[in-house]
Design a protein around this motif. Structure first.
Motif, PDB file in Angstrom:
ATOM      1  N   VAL A   4      -1.344   4.746  -6.820  1.00 48.88           N
ATOM      2  CA  VAL A   4      -0.628   5.569  -5.847  1.00 48.88           C
ATOM      3  C   VAL A   4       0.861   5.289  -6.013  1.00 48.88           C
ATOM      4  O   VAL A   4       1.278   4.135  -6.141  1.00 48.88           O
ATOM      5  CB  VAL A   4      -1.068   5.249  -4.401  1.00 48.88           C
ATOM      6  N   GLU A   5       1.673   6.336  -6.001  1.00 49.36           N
ATOM      7  CA  GLU A   5       3.115   6.183  -6.188  1.00 49.36           C
ATOM      8  C   GLU A   5       3.804   5.792  -4.885  1.00 49.36           C
ATOM      9  O   GLU A   5       3.394   6.208  -3.800  1.00 49.36           O
ATOM     10  CB  GLU A   5       3.721   7.485  -6.715  1.00 49.36           C
ATOM     11  N   ILE A   6       4.861   4.987  -5.018  1.00 47.63           N
ATOM     12  CA  ILE A   6       5.726   4.629  -3.883  1.00 47.63           C
ATOM     13  C   ILE A   6       7.020   5.409  -4.068  1.00 47.63           C
ATOM     14  O   ILE A   6       7.728   5.214  -5.059  1.00 47.63           O
ATOM     15  CB  ILE A   6       6.020   3.116  -3.853  1.00 47.63           C
ATOM     16  N   LEU A   7       7.323   6.292  -3.121  1.00 50.37           N
ATOM     17  CA  LEU A   7       8.467   7.197  -3.261  1.00 50.37           C
ATOM     18  C   LEU A   7       9.535   6.915  -2.217  1.00 50.37           C
ATOM     19  O   LEU A   7       9.254   6.386  -1.131  1.00 50.37           O
ATOM     20  CB  LEU A   7       8.004   8.650  -3.123  1.00 50.37           C
ATOM     21  N   VAL A   8      10.776   7.273  -2.544  1.00 51.87           N
ATOM     22  CA  VAL A   8      11.861   7.220  -1.574  1.00 51.87           C
ATOM     23  C   VAL A   8      11.567   8.243  -0.476  1.00 51.87           C
ATOM     24  O   VAL A   8      11.181   9.376  -0.774  1.00 51.87           O
ATOM     25  CB  VAL A   8      13.209   7.560  -2.250  1.00 51.87           C
ATOM     26  N   ILE A  31      -0.724  -6.521  -2.529  1.00 46.98           N
ATOM     27  CA  ILE A  31      -0.113  -5.985  -1.312  1.00 46.98           C
ATOM     28  C   ILE A  31      -1.187  -5.315  -0.468  1.00 46.98           C
ATOM     29  O   ILE A  31      -2.263  -4.954  -0.956  1.00 46.98           O
ATOM     30  CB  ILE A  31       1.012  -4.982  -1.632  1.00 46.98           C
ATOM     31  N   HIS A  32      -0.877  -5.150   0.817  1.00 46.74           N
ATOM     32  CA  HIS A  32      -1.816  -4.547   1.757  1.00 46.74           C
ATOM     33  C   HIS A  32      -1.229  -3.265   2.322  1.00 46.74           C
ATOM     34  O   HIS A  32      -0.004  -3.141   2.475  1.00 46.74           O
ATOM     35  CB  HIS A  32      -2.148  -5.521   2.888  1.00 46.74           C
ATOM     36  N   ARG A  33      -2.064  -2.329   2.641  1.00 50.65           N
ATOM     37  CA  ARG A  33      -1.644  -1.036   3.198  1.00 50.65           C
ATOM     38  C   ARG A  33      -0.767  -1.239   4.431  1.00 50.65           C
ATOM     39  O   ARG A  33      -1.058  -2.088   5.289  1.00 50.65           O
ATOM     40  CB  ARG A  33      -2.876  -0.208   3.574  1.00 50.65           C
ATOM     41  N   ASP A  34       0.337  -0.494   4.516  1.00 50.02           N
ATOM     42  CA  ASP A  34       1.311  -0.491   5.621  1.00 50.02           C
ATOM     43  C   ASP A  34       2.184  -1.734   5.646  1.00 50.02           C
ATOM     44  O   ASP A  34       3.018  -1.880   6.548  1.00 50.02           O
ATOM     45  CB  ASP A  34       0.615  -0.319   6.978  1.00 50.02           C
ATOM     46  N   GLU A  35       2.031  -2.637   4.696  1.00 52.52           N
ATOM     47  CA  GLU A  35       2.927  -3.786   4.594  1.00 52.52           C
ATOM     48  C   GLU A  35       4.284  -3.303   4.091  1.00 52.52           C
ATOM     49  O   GLU A  35       4.372  -2.495   3.162  1.00 52.52           O
ATOM     50  CB  GLU A  35       2.333  -4.802   3.622  1.00 52.52           C
ATOM     51  N   ILE A  36       5.396  -3.792   4.714  1.00 50.42           N
ATOM     52  CA  ILE A  36       6.727  -3.370   4.304  1.00 50.42           C
ATOM     53  C   ILE A  36       7.036  -3.963   2.926  1.00 50.42           C
ATOM     54  O   ILE A  36       7.044  -5.178   2.746  1.00 50.42           O
ATOM     55  CB  ILE A  36       7.799  -3.804   5.316  1.00 50.42           C
ATOM     56  N   ILE A  46      19.254   1.586   7.350  1.00 48.42           N
ATOM     57  CA  ILE A  46      18.354   0.964   6.391  1.00 48.42           C
ATOM     58  C   ILE A  46      16.949   1.488   6.660  1.00 48.42           C
ATOM     59  O   ILE A  46      16.469   1.455   7.793  1.00 48.42           O
ATOM     60  CB  ILE A  46      18.381  -0.573   6.513  1.00 48.42           C
ATOM     61  N   LEU A  47      16.297   2.008   5.628  1.00 50.97           N
ATOM     62  CA  LEU A  47      14.947   2.547   5.749  1.00 50.97           C
ATOM     63  C   LEU A  47      13.949   1.564   5.159  1.00 50.97           C
ATOM     64  O   LEU A  47      14.182   1.006   4.078  1.00 50.97           O
ATOM     65  CB  LEU A  47      14.836   3.880   5.014  1.00 50.97           C
ATOM     66  N   GLU A  48      12.852   1.318   5.874  1.00 48.80           N
ATOM     67  CA  GLU A  48      11.796   0.448   5.392  1.00 48.80           C
ATOM     68  C   GLU A  48      10.678   1.296   4.804  1.00 48.80           C
ATOM     69  O   GLU A  48      10.225   2.252   5.426  1.00 48.80           O
ATOM     70  CB  GLU A  48      11.248  -0.419   6.530  1.00 48.80           C
ATOM     71  N   VAL A  49      10.248   0.951   3.598  1.00 50.74           N
ATOM     72  CA  VAL A  49       9.204   1.710   2.923  1.00 50.74           C
ATOM     73  C   VAL A  49       7.933   0.876   2.901  1.00 50.74           C
ATOM     74  O   VAL A  49       7.906  -0.205   2.300  1.00 50.74           O
ATOM     75  CB  VAL A  49       9.621   2.075   1.487  1.00 50.74           C
ATOM     76  N   PRO A  50       6.849   1.334   3.545  1.00 53.92           N
ATOM     77  CA  PRO A  50       5.602   0.569   3.583  1.00 53.92           C
ATOM     78  C   PRO A  50       4.720   0.864   2.372  1.00 53.92           C
ATOM     79  O   PRO A  50       4.923   1.848   1.652  1.00 53.92           O
ATOM     80  CB  PRO A  50       4.939   1.062   4.871  1.00 53.92           C
ATOM     81  N   ALA A  51       3.722   0.013   2.176  1.00 52.28           N
ATOM     82  CA  ALA A  51       2.749   0.215   1.101  1.00 52.28           C
ATOM     83  C   ALA A  51       1.813   1.361   1.472  1.00 52.28           C
ATOM     84  O   ALA A  51       1.225   1.346   2.548  1.00 52.28           O
ATOM     85  CB  ALA A  51       1.964  -1.058   0.859  1.00 52.28           C
ATOM     86  N   PRO A  52       1.650   2.364   0.596  1.00 54.30           N
ATOM     87  CA  PRO A  52       0.752   3.479   0.913  1.00 54.30           C
ATOM     88  C   PRO A  52      -0.715   3.080   0.873  1.00 54.30           C
ATOM     89  O   PRO A  52      -1.541   3.659   1.564  1.00 54.30           O
ATOM     90  CB  PRO A  52       1.082   4.504  -0.171  1.00 54.30           C
ATOM     91  N   GLU A  53      -1.043   2.083   0.035  1.00 51.89           N
ATOM     92  CA  GLU A  53      -2.417   1.604  -0.093  1.00 51.89           C
ATOM     93  C   GLU A  53      -2.386   0.125  -0.460  1.00 51.89           C
ATOM     94  O   GLU A  53      -1.347  -0.422  -0.825  1.00 51.89           O
ATOM     95  CB  GLU A  53      -3.182   2.384  -1.175  1.00 51.89           C
ATOM     96  N   SER A  54      -3.545  -0.534  -0.371  1.00 53.92           N
ATOM     97  CA  SER A  54      -3.667  -1.921  -0.818  1.00 53.92           C
ATOM     98  C   SER A  54      -3.888  -1.929  -2.331  1.00 53.92           C
ATOM     99  O   SER A  54      -4.520  -1.022  -2.879  1.00 53.92           O
ATOM    100  CB  SER A  54      -4.840  -2.607  -0.120  1.00 53.92           C
ATOM    101  N   ILE A  79      -7.186  -1.607  -6.100  1.00 49.67           N
ATOM    102  CA  ILE A  79      -8.192  -2.605  -6.478  1.00 49.67           C
ATOM    103  C   ILE A  79      -9.141  -2.808  -5.320  1.00 49.67           C
ATOM    104  O   ILE A  79      -8.901  -2.371  -4.198  1.00 49.67           O
ATOM    105  CB  ILE A  79      -7.538  -3.956  -6.853  1.00 49.67           C
ATOM    106  N   ASP A  80     -10.274  -3.504  -5.611  1.00 48.55           N
ATOM    107  CA  ASP A  80     -11.234  -3.810  -4.555  1.00 48.55           C
ATOM    108  C   ASP A  80     -11.068  -5.253  -4.140  1.00 48.55           C
ATOM    109  O   ASP A  80     -10.023  -5.863  -4.364  1.00 48.55           O
ATOM    110  CB  ASP A  80     -12.670  -3.519  -5.016  1.00 48.55           C
ATOM    111  N   ASP A  81     -12.070  -5.838  -3.565  1.00 53.83           N
ATOM    112  CA  ASP A  81     -11.966  -7.190  -3.030  1.00 53.83           C
ATOM    113  C   ASP A  81     -12.227  -8.275  -4.060  1.00 53.83           C
ATOM    114  O   ASP A  81     -12.368  -9.441  -3.693  1.00 53.83           O
ATOM    115  CB  ASP A  81     -12.953  -7.374  -1.862  1.00 53.83           C
ATOM    116  N   ILE A  82     -12.330  -7.910  -5.353  1.00 57.07           N
ATOM    117  CA  ILE A  82     -12.621  -8.959  -6.339  1.00 57.07           C
ATOM    118  C   ILE A  82     -11.391  -9.224  -7.202  1.00 57.07           C
ATOM    119  O   ILE A  82     -11.460  -9.347  -8.417  1.00 57.07           O
ATOM    120  CB  ILE A  82     -13.833  -8.581  -7.219  1.00 57.07           C
TER     121      ILE A  82
END
Length: 402
Positions: A4-8, A31-36, A46-54, A79-82
């Motif tokens: 998943v892409e992280i965009l401005v 990283i975890h979803r919604d983590e800054i 200043i804009l904070e960009v969160p993680a779209p997915e884990s 990725i999954d939990d492994i």
């Protein structure tokens, strides 16, 4: 592996680009979803960009890079939990090579828990050789080595930090990159000086009536509404009344046109560690004293914590700046374009004043109105300040609308 892409984020039309200020994670980090993940700085906020997915982070735009709206900042590999198992697979080659160098040829001599630790901490061949013979390694041996290594790293960090601190103290100069906000402030101040016929007029006001009101009702006000009764609510109310009587001060110049604003969006100058910002009280004429105090408190906290958004800062017809909180006795504030005027409030000082042919000691404050003389004449500017003076010296008029 999907990603998943992280965009401005979308930048408003008035903001051309932004700067990548801080990444809170590194390439390869989980990283975890919604983590800054990253902070980007525009001319205003200043804009904070969160993680779209884990997943696992990959960074493309490094710190200091100039980016545009919707530009690619990085990518998250899903990725999954492994995760650890995948790290173990990645380190199989290292473990295999170490096994070949050992008197024990069978890499199965490593226990699963030992393999997991080696993978989790990305231990190199040199690290494992320092611990001991691979066939005799236990989880406890590896943990002991990691603990000792951590202590050594902390010690080295403290030594380096101490040396850098000493070096900084001994240095006569320190060069720091100017923030985008500070650059933008500089540009706007120069713009105001170079494009307006700026003039400042002064008056003084007796603050005793408001001080007595605050002394009499301040405690009840705070108990009832949960916010202190400050001076700013009186200033805002007085400014709105003056703007209604002198609409030229609430206007702006657009090419060959004069634009008269029939609404009252008041900018309040707030000093932050990053520079001066001017969040806006929208439709301030509809606010009560309580509403004004609560909104100013909310905006001040957001400014202090760098949480202001573009909507908080856009617009504004007139600015109030209060240098008195820093001890300023008098100043000539600079207009905040495209506005046509700005009001400066200052320190309240006890001074001897002549009242009814008698000298009295009164808490006095200087008012300073800087304005664009291309639009506002002396009559309007002086009359504007007199209305504010009258409203503050007799605050009952604010309630009676007289």
């Amino acid at each position: 592996m999907s990603s998943v892409e992280i965009l401005v984020p979308d930048l408003p039309e008035s903001v051309a680009d932004a700067t990548v200020v801080t990444w809170h994670k590194k390439t390869g980090d989980d990283i975890h979803r919604d983590e800054i993940l990253v902070e980007i700085e525009t001319d205003k906020v200043i804009l904070e960009v969160p993680a779209p997915e884990s997943g696992i982070l990959e960074i493309f735009a490094k710190e200091g890079a100039i980016v545009l709206s919707k530009q690619l900042l990085g990518r998250v590999s899903l990725i999954d939990d492994i995760n650890v198992s995948k790290k173990i697979t990645k380190n199989q080659k290292i473990i295999s090579e170490i096994s070949k160098c050992s008197e024990h040829k069978n890499e199965d001599l490593l226990s699963p828990s030992s393999r997991r630790l080696i993978a989790e901490y990305n231990l190199s061949k040199e690290d494992i050789k320092k611990i001991g013979i691979i066939g005799k390694l236990t989880r406890e041996d590896i943990e002991k080595y990691l603990n000792n290594k951590d202590l050594v790293c902390k010690s080295e960090f403290l030594e380096q930090n101490t040396e850098s601190t000493k070096s900084l103290l001994q240095s006569k100069e320190q060069r720091v990159v100017m923030t985008r906000l500070r650059k933008r402030i500089s540009e706007r101040m120069l713009e105001a000086k170079n494009t307006t016929a700026m003039l400042t007029t002064f008056n003084e006001v007796n603050m005793l009536p408001i001080k007595e009101l605050r002394s009499k009702y301040g405690e009840m006000f705070e108990k009832r509404h949960g916010v202190r009764l400050g001076f700013m609510s009186f200033y805002v109310k007085a400014v709105i009344e003056a703007l209604k009587r002198y609409p030229e001060v609430n206007a702006s110049i657009d090419c060959d046109d004069i634009v008269y604003h029939n609404y009252f969006d008041i900018s309040i100058a707030v000093s932050t560690s990053r520079g001066l910002v001017t969040p806006v009280l929208r439709k301030a004429d509809s606010f009560s004293f309580v509403d004004i105090e609560k909104k100013i408190k909310e905006l001040s906290i957001k400014a202090r914590d760098s949480k202001l958004n573009i909507d908080d800062l856009n617009g504004g017809n007139f600015t109030i700046t209060n240098g008195g909180i820093f001890g300023s006795l008098m100043s000539t504030p600079i207009i905040n374009p495209p506005q046509s005027a700005i009001l400066g409030m200052h320190s309240i000082k006890d001074r001897p004043m002549v009242v009814n042919n008698r000298i009295e000691i009164l808490p006095m404050m200087y008012l300073a109105l800087s304005y664009d003389h291309c639009l506002i004449d002396g009559r309007e500017s002086v009359g504007f300040l007199i209305v504010i003076k009258e409203m503050i010296e007799d605050p009952i008029r604010l309630l009676l609308d007289v």
